[in-house]
Design a protein around this motif. Structure first.
Motif, PDB file in Angstrom:
ATOM      1  N   HIS A   7       0.818  -1.215   0.000  1.00 55.44           N
ATOM      2  CA  HIS A   7       0.000   0.000   0.000  1.00 55.44           C
ATOM      3  C   HIS A   7       0.852   1.267   0.000  1.00 55.44           C
ATOM      4  N   GLU A  44      -3.318   0.490   8.566  1.00 58.01           N
ATOM      5  CA  GLU A  44      -4.048  -0.464   7.732  1.00 58.01           C
ATOM      6  C   GLU A  44      -5.450   0.060   7.412  1.00 58.01           C
ATOM      7  N   SER A  45      -6.133   0.577   8.425  1.00 60.40           N
ATOM      8  CA  SER A  45      -7.472   1.127   8.207  1.00 60.40           C
ATOM      9  C   SER A  45      -7.430   2.311   7.250  1.00 60.40           C
ATOM     10  N   CYS A  53      -5.297   2.913   4.872  1.00 57.09           N
ATOM     11  CA  CYS A  53      -5.071   2.431   3.499  1.00 57.09           C
ATOM     12  C   CYS A  53      -6.349   1.840   2.914  1.00 57.09           C
ATOM     13  N   ASP A  54      -7.062   1.055   3.713  1.00 55.94           N
ATOM     14  CA  ASP A  54      -8.317   0.486   3.235  1.00 55.94           C
ATOM     15  C   ASP A  54      -9.344   1.582   2.947  1.00 55.94           C
ATOM     16  N   ASN A  55      -9.400   2.590   3.824  1.00 58.99           N
ATOM     17  CA  ASN A  55     -10.329   3.706   3.611  1.00 58.99           C
ATOM     18  C   ASN A  55     -10.013   4.442   2.307  1.00 58.99           C
ATOM     19  N   ASN A  74      -8.532   3.156  -0.301  1.00 58.89           N
ATOM     20  CA  ASN A  74      -8.896   2.262  -1.405  1.00 58.89           C
ATOM     21  C   ASN A  74     -10.401   2.268  -1.671  1.00 58.89           C
ATOM     22  N   LYS A  75     -11.186   2.510  -0.615  1.00 58.04           N
ATOM     23  CA  LYS A  75     -12.644   2.570  -0.760  1.00 58.04           C
ATOM     24  C   LYS A  75     -13.120   3.904  -1.319  1.00 58.04           C
ATOM     25  N   ASN A 104     -11.011  10.460   5.617  1.00 62.14           N
ATOM     26  CA  ASN A 104     -10.141   9.451   6.209  1.00 62.14           C
ATOM     27  C   ASN A 104      -9.591   9.940   7.551  1.00 62.14           C
ATOM     28  N   ARG A 138     -12.270  -4.385  12.768  1.00 65.67           N
ATOM     29  CA  ARG A 138     -11.176  -5.053  12.061  1.00 65.67           C
ATOM     30  C   ARG A 138     -10.838  -6.332  12.813  1.00 65.67           C
TER      31      ARG A 138
END
Length: 291
Positions: free
Chosen positions: A21, A134-135, A137-139, A141-142, A149, A232
């Protein structure tokens, strides 16, 4: 989403995830004996094993703070490209890094008025910073914007819980957490302090157990009390070169919660300098911290 995600090298994180990421790091320096080390990304397990072995041999260690200039130096190349920055810092209750990053962000805003630098206080450390990264990066990506974020991270940073078992009490004594007399007495009695990071981002001692078996049992009890599914299903176990202990603790968690993903990492030298070798931590999302 045209923004980069940064944290500093006090983080403990799954490096495969971070590399995939494109997570960036703010470098920090630390002393080991008289030798200065420049750490610009999380150290390898092999390097950390050597580091903790030297601490066991009573070689001294010391860390330094990040000054605002270092943030400016790290962020500016990306701002020049028209990108913005999301930075997740070590807790303001443990370090001045958050304040330094805010000062740098203010300075950069004057020079690059169209750019954005969002500084998020993790109110935590180590694997908790890893969970937030991690959260984040996922946010991204969404499709979350930088502002969305950052707002999400500030909302949920207190939903991460930290449980630490410390082996060498003299490190807590040097940091002013306990008196030298208490450290010597605790060592003689084989006491293992259990610490947490409170809602204000500061450390607190919450219990003491005699021997590792009782300490591990207490860590699992704390997890069971405060873990809630949903945010998570990742649990970080960060250890100061005691991977066998980390594996035992991980198995104890998985026995009751086989659906969870356990990530075992070596504790960074930045935090390990203040906790000593054989420290073991259990870090997870859950209900909001109110303690």
């Amino acid at each position: 989403m045209n923004y980069e995600i940064f944290t500093d090298v006090s983080v403990d994180i799954d490096m495969a995830f971070a590399d995939a990421h494109n997570v960036h790091y703010i470098a920090m320096n630390y002393l080991l004996g008289t030798e200065e080390h420049h750490c610009d990304r999380p150290e390898t397990d092999e390097m950390m094993h050597d580091y903790y072995q030297k601490l066991r041999e009573k070689i001294s260690t010391q860390t330094s703070q990040i000054v605002p200039f270092h943030y400016v130096e790290a962020f500016e190349p990306f701002l020049k490209e028209g990108k913005s920055i999301l930075y997740i810092s070590l807790s303001s209750g443990l370090s001045s890094t958050y304040a330094s990053a805010q000062m740098a962000a203010k300075q950069l805003k004057e020079e690059y008025p169209d750019a954005q630098v969002e500084v998020v206080d993790s109110l935590g450390a180590t694997g908790g910073m890893g969970l937030l990264v991690e959260s984040a990066c996922d946010n991204r990506n969404k499709g979350m914007s930088l502002e969305e974020n950052a707002a999400w991270l500030r909302k949920y940073n207190r939903h991460i819980h930290y449980w630490f078992k410390v082996e060498d009490l003299m490190y807590l004594s040097r940091g002013g957490r306990i008196s030298t007399a208490a450290a010597l007495m605790g060592t003689a009695l084989k006491l293992k302090p259990i610490l947490t990071i409170k809602a204000d981002g500061k450390l607190d001692t919450i219990d003491k157990k005699r021997g590792n078996r009782q300490a591990f049992k207490r860590l699992v009890e704390l997890f069971e009390t405060h873990y809630t599914p949903g945010l998570r299903e990742t649990v970080y176990i960060c250890c100061a070169d005691c991977k066998d202990d980390a594996a035992v603790l991980g198995d104890m968690i998985l026995e009751k919660h086989p659906e969870l993903e356990i990530k075992i990492t070596m504790l960074s030298p930045i935090i390990g300098a203040h906790t000593g070798p054989d420290m073991l931590s259990l870090i997870h999302y859950g209900e909001e911290r109110t303690y």
